[in-house]
Design an enzyme around this catalytic site. Structure first.
Site: not given
Ligand code: GLN
Length: 206
Positions: A186, A63, A94, A148, A184
């Site tokens: 990983e 996040e 991400c 994700i 991702h």
């Molecule tokens: N939705 C997350 C964000 O805005 C990122 C999601 C993730 O790293 N899988 O930080």
């Protein structure tokens, strides 16, 4: 020329050390890939860790708001930002991509802002929050990708090399020492291709 993933014969410099930001999110999964590749790494959890010498940095998924907050609270932000600006190879996946982006089109916050890209957070909406696909990355075909609640890159500056486009959206790119993927790599089991790319094409060249 079609290149297969085994094109990479990992030429790991003997004392290469990768730092993994272990504040929040999927850092253990990156560490498992580094284990598979036999690459030495350590975790960044506090300022003392960030001050060490290392050859590359991984910013995992998770996040971005939480990571940004922790980077500040733990006093890691300025050290890491200046290392990246000075050419430290960095791989953001991400949320890590969001941390590196110069612009975030649907959020007022900015983090390192070292990469000349505009990103959209949670860009696929709730319904399509998570999905998997197989697509190309640079010259490599058939690369498994897991998304994700992923961002995508809406705009990339001139110095940015686009490495993957999925459904018309940029999902992997590189600007000199900085590599980002919206997906991702990983989380796809045995496929170590993108990490090998980071090590061979970026860390080993710097
Ligand atoms: N939705 C997350 C964000 O805005 C990122 C999601 C993730 O790293 N899988 O930080």
């Amino acid at each position: 020329m079609q290149m297969k993933s085994r094109y990479f014969l990992l030429s790991v410099v003997f004392d290469m050390k990768i730092a993994v930001a272990a504040l929040q999110g999927a850092f253990l999964e990156h560490e498992k890939i580094l284990d598979k590749l036999g690459i030495d790494y350590f975790e960044i959890r506090k300022k003392k860790d960030a001050e060490k010498d290392f050859d590359g940095l991984i910013l995992p998924g998770g996040e971005s708001t939480t990571m940004g907050k922790l980077l500040n609270e733990l006093d890691l932000f300025d050290i890491l930002k200046s290392k990246i600006e000075n050419g430290l190879p960095v791989f953001g996946t991400c949320a890590g991509l969001i941390l590196l982006a110069k612009e975030i089109s649907n959020d007022d916050k900015r983090y390192f802002g070292t990469m000349d890209i505009t990103v959209r957070r949670n860009a696929y909406g709730r319904q399509l929050g998570s999905f998997g696909t197989i697509d190309s990355f640079g010259n490599f075909e058939d690369v498994p990708m897991v998304f994700i609640r992923a961002p995508y890159i809406e705009q990339a500056g001139e110095g940015v090399q686009i490495l993957s486009v999925v459904d018309g959206k940029i999902v992997a790119a590189r600007q000199n020492n900085q590599l980002v993927t919206a997906f991702h790599p990983e989380l796809v089991g045995d496929n170590t291709l993108i990490h090998e790319y980071f090590i061979n094409e970026i860390v080993n060249q710097h």
